[in-house]
Structures are given as structure tokens and as C-alpha cells.
Design a protein around this motif. Sequence first.
Motif, short mmCIF file in Angstrom:
data_model
loop_
_atom_site.label_atom_id
_atom_site.label_comp_id
_atom_site.label_asym_id
_atom_site.label_seq_id
_atom_site.Cartn_x
_atom_site.Cartn_y
_atom_site.Cartn_z
N GLY A 95 21.73 38.01 42.41
CA GLY A 95 22.99 37.58 42.99
C GLY A 95 24.22 38.31 42.49
O GLY A 95 25.34 38.03 42.94
N PHE A 96 24.07 39.26 41.55
CA PHE A 96 25.22 39.96 41.00
C PHE A 96 25.45 41.29 41.73
O PHE A 96 24.51 42.02 42.02
CB PHE A 96 25.02 40.26 39.52
N THR A 97 26.73 41.58 41.98
CA THR A 97 27.12 42.89 42.47
C THR A 97 27.97 43.55 41.39
O THR A 97 28.39 42.90 40.42
CB THR A 97 27.94 42.78 43.77
N LEU A 98 28.26 44.84 41.58
CA LEU A 98 29.07 45.55 40.59
C LEU A 98 30.45 44.93 40.46
O LEU A 98 31.03 44.89 39.36
CB LEU A 98 29.17 47.02 40.96
N ALA A 99 30.99 44.41 41.56
CA ALA A 99 32.30 43.76 41.53
C ALA A 99 32.30 42.54 40.61
O ALA A 99 33.30 42.24 39.94
CB ALA A 99 32.73 43.36 42.93
N ASP A 100 31.16 41.82 40.54
CA ASP A 100 31.07 40.65 39.67
C ASP A 100 31.18 41.02 38.20
O ASP A 100 31.55 40.18 37.36
CB ASP A 100 29.74 39.91 39.90
N LEU A 101 30.83 42.27 37.88
CA LEU A 101 30.77 42.69 36.47
C LEU A 101 31.95 43.57 36.07
O LEU A 101 31.99 44.06 34.93
CB LEU A 101 29.45 43.44 36.23
N GLU A 102 32.89 43.73 36.98
CA GLU A 102 34.07 44.55 36.68
C GLU A 102 34.86 43.91 35.53
O GLU A 102 35.17 42.71 35.56
CB GLU A 102 34.95 44.67 37.91
N GLY A 103 35.13 44.69 34.50
CA GLY A 103 35.88 44.20 33.35
C GLY A 103 35.03 43.51 32.29
O GLY A 103 35.57 43.09 31.25
N LYS A 104 33.74 43.36 32.53
CA LYS A 104 32.86 42.75 31.53
C LYS A 104 32.58 43.76 30.42
O LYS A 104 32.70 44.97 30.61
CB LYS A 104 31.55 42.28 32.17
N PRO A 105 32.17 43.29 29.23
CA PRO A 105 31.88 44.22 28.13
C PRO A 105 30.66 45.08 28.42
O PRO A 105 29.78 44.70 29.20
CB PRO A 105 31.63 43.29 26.94
N LYS A 106 30.62 46.23 27.82
CA LYS A 106 29.43 47.09 27.87
C LYS A 106 28.44 46.63 26.81
O LYS A 106 28.79 45.89 25.89
CB LYS A 106 29.83 48.55 27.66
N PHE A 107 27.17 47.07 26.95
CA PHE A 107 26.16 46.63 25.99
C PHE A 107 26.58 47.00 24.57
O PHE A 107 26.35 46.22 23.63
CB PHE A 107 24.79 47.24 26.32
N ALA A 108 27.17 48.16 24.40
CA ALA A 108 27.60 48.59 23.06
C ALA A 108 28.57 47.59 22.44
O ALA A 108 28.61 47.44 21.20
CB ALA A 108 28.24 49.97 23.14
N ASP A 109 29.34 46.89 23.28
CA ASP A 109 30.34 45.95 22.78
C ASP A 109 29.72 44.64 22.29
O ASP A 109 30.32 43.94 21.46
CB ASP A 109 31.37 45.63 23.87
N ILE A 110 28.55 44.30 22.82
CA ILE A 110 27.95 42.99 22.49
C ILE A 110 26.68 43.11 21.67
O ILE A 110 26.10 42.10 21.26
CB ILE A 110 27.67 42.19 23.78
#
Length: 226
Positions: free
Chosen positions: A59-74
Motif C-alpha cells: 500500500g505504500f507509494t514513493l510519495a508516502d515516504l517523502e521526507g522519511k529517514p533513510k536506513f542510515a539514519d535509523i
Amino acid sequence: MKRSVLFDTETTGLEATGGDRVIEIAALELIGDLPTGQAFHVLIDPERDIPPEASRVHGFTLADLEGKPKFADIADDFLAFIGDDELIAHNATFDFGFINAELDRLGKPPLDDARKVDTLLLARERFPGMPNSLDALCRRYGIDLSERTTHNALLDCKLLADVYVELTGGRQHGLSLGGLDGEDTLQAARYTRSATRTPVFIIPDENALAAHDAFVDAMPEPVWRK
């Protein structure tokens, strides 16, 4: 008392070493195989596109994840949450593969396979020849699936926690009859819940029985046919 962590991932595809990335991680802390309420949950910018077929699954699109942290951040927060404890997942090889691919990109050591507990393998041992997806196991154990309209890592973790309790013997498997210190209080509470819960009677349908018959027929001299 033993601590373990049950976790799940959602991804952009199926190839951990072929460029697909993690977009969601959820993890639940278990103490004595029961959830404590402590959880880790994060949505992740995969730094690439998300194919439509993958979006249809989770159910996720790229727009849903805009501004979310990258894996390196978490990454460090996730590693701190799981610690050195046992890691439980359904089809754990998939989730381990994706987490390890992400860790490798950061030059971090992989998760140790010795920590892996795969509930899919546990289910196949208990129900050979039968469907053992998370949905199938929830239906078999009478666990409510009404909220699972798409694959969601946090919801899947909560469902899998209930399934895991059933696969490992229900809430009586850790019963202690000692005094009422902190550990024994939790064990006594577990026994009280198990004593009042309604047993789940598993009645296989015709397809499950046919699959089991086919599984048995493939064995050399199966004892069930003697």
C-alpha cells in the motif's frame, strides 16, 4: 526471563541483493514470549522507486515516504532496540536478507543467523503439507484478520505475536509454580489467561486434507498408511 524481538519488514521488491530496499521496519519486544508493549516502528525513504506491484502488496507509494529517514539514519536505533536477543520473523530468511543487505551498505556487520527463529519453519513442522502463510495461520487459530487489508509491518508483527504464542504451545508453556516474585507473577498471569481462554479447535478443510494426503504419499513407507 528471556527477551526476544519479533520483527517484520516491507520492501520495494523481493531481491535483497538486486537493488530492492527496505521501506518499513516494525519490531515488538517479547519477554517470556509475551509482548511487553515496547515497540520499534519506522517508515524509510528507500532512495529509489517503488514498483506498482510492490505498492499493491503493502500500500505504500514513493510519495508516502517523502521526507522519511533513510536506513542510515535509523540503523543504530534499530540495532539498539534488538540488542543481542533472539530475532523472530515469519519467513525470517527474507527479512534477515534485507536487513543484512542494508547493513552491508553501511559497512556494518550482519545479523547473526544463530539468532534467527523462523515461525514459517515452526508452522511447517506442526502443519506439514498445509498452507502456512500468516493469513492461513491466523485463520487456523481464530485470530482476527479484519484489519489486514494490505501487508503492514506493525500489524503483521502484532498478528505474528499471537500466532507465535500458539505455535510454541499457547500461554501455558512457561508455567511456573514458584513464589510470586516478578517472574513468577508474570507466569501466574499467563496461566490465568490460558485457563479462561476458549480452546481453538483446528478443523482442516477439504483442500488442507488433500494437501496433507499428498504430503504423506510422497514419503517413503509413511507410518500413517500402515
